[in-house]
Design an enzyme around this catalytic site. Sequence first.
Site, PDB file in Angstrom:
ATOM      1  CG  ASP A  47      45.591  31.712  42.826  1.00  0.00           C
ATOM      2  OD1 ASP A  47      44.739  32.420  42.258  1.00  0.00           O
ATOM      3  OD2 ASP A  47      46.183  32.072  43.869  1.00  0.00           O
ATOM      4  CB  SER A  48      40.412  31.294  40.255  1.00  0.00           C
ATOM      5  OG  SER A  48      40.895  31.488  38.942  1.00  0.00           O
ATOM      6  CG  ASP A  86      47.368  33.654  39.799  1.00  0.00           C
ATOM      7  OD1 ASP A  86      47.980  34.739  39.886  1.00  0.00           O
ATOM      8  OD2 ASP A  86      46.125  33.566  39.844  1.00  0.00           O
ATOM      9  CE  LYS A 115      46.747  37.261  38.647  1.00  0.00           C
ATOM     10  NZ  LYS A 115      46.440  36.969  40.053  1.00  0.00           N
ATOM     11  CD  GLU A 117      46.633  36.748  45.462  1.00  0.00           C
ATOM     12  OE1 GLU A 117      46.485  36.843  46.701  1.00  0.00           O
ATOM     13  OE2 GLU A 117      45.883  36.063  44.739  1.00  0.00           O
ATOM     14  CD  GLU A 184      40.217  39.604  43.068  1.00  0.00           C
ATOM     15  OE1 GLU A 184      41.359  39.218  42.761  1.00  0.00           O
ATOM     16  OE2 GLU A 184      39.275  38.841  43.332  1.00  0.00           O
TER      17      GLU A 184
HETATM   18  O1  KIV Z   1      43.111  33.422  39.935  1.00  0.00           O
HETATM   19  C1  KIV Z   1      42.384  34.267  39.411  1.00  0.00           C
HETATM   20  O2  KIV Z   1      41.360  33.971  38.792  1.00  0.00           O
HETATM   21  C2  KIV Z   1      42.764  35.667  39.554  1.00  0.00           C
HETATM   22  C3  KIV Z   1      41.805  36.685  39.056  1.00  0.00           C
HETATM   23  C4  KIV Z   1      40.769  36.885  40.073  1.00  0.00           C
HETATM   24  C5  KIV Z   1      42.471  37.953  38.695  1.00  0.00           C
HETATM   25  O3  KIV Z   1      43.796  35.968  40.067  1.00  0.00           O
END
Ligand code: KIV
Length: 274
Positions: A47-48, A86, A115, A117, A184
């Site tokens: 989600d970055s 994500d 993934k 959080e 992280e």
């Molecule tokens: O979205 C992302 O890039 C991440 C990494 C920081 C692990 O979740």
Amino acid sequence: MTDVSAPSLRARKRRHGSAPVVMITAYDEPTARYADAAGVDVLLVGDSLANVVLGHEDTLHVSVDEMAHHVRAVAAARPRAHIVADMPWLSYHVGIDAAVANAGILIRAGAQSVKLEGGAIRRDVVRALIEAEIPVMGHLGLTPQSVLAFGGYKVQGKTRDAAKLLVEDALVLQGEGVYALVVEGVPALVGAQLTLALDIPTIGIGAGPDTDGQVLVIHDVVGLTKNPPAKFVRRYADLGVAITDAVSRYALDVRNGTFPAVTESYDNPAELLD
Ligand code: KIV
């Protein structure tokens, strides 16, 4: 279907002799193709995407549909690497059924796992996803979707109690069946402690050298980010400079009339010459 499955990743503990897991983000087909050619194990459609590619301030500004759009692009590269997507903020916070449906959208777009959080607070969601046959990767520590709750991007697990809580959360996630855990922004000792406490692999980002694998954001690795990189980033290329240089030379050639050359133009048919 890619070659690297969630169950095969689950077995990747360094203390059992496995090589470290190499994970990197990818958000589009060419990047996925080049990263896959480098032999990475996992491509994370993170989600970055929100801040790295779409120019937002943080990761809170990306939807399931936007994520799915980029998962499809990464999957189009048909990588050997495992694709994990994500689950964006609010896609798993407002009800279990919605979370399963949202994860399904990402899987149907081409991801092999998702993934999310958070620790014990997310146990019901994790269980429901796994019951729906969707492999789940956890993510603890400096979880970027908590930026407002944390009051900024702050290293987590800095006190004995905070570190203990992270280990407890990690054990809950492992108990629910996550196949790997991203850790992280924690002191190296906490990364090591989590790795020791778990039977599933830990994949660190700013978590020191003792985790079972590492993940970085590809734009940080190749020098395409506008902000100075975080302490944990190692930059291997300066593509931002290379792009500006290439585009400047193209602009110069257009302006001075040397582009396109005859060799870069289609031949004129004889009929047109008449
Ligand atoms: O979205 C992302 O890039 C991440 C990494 C920081 C692990 O979740």
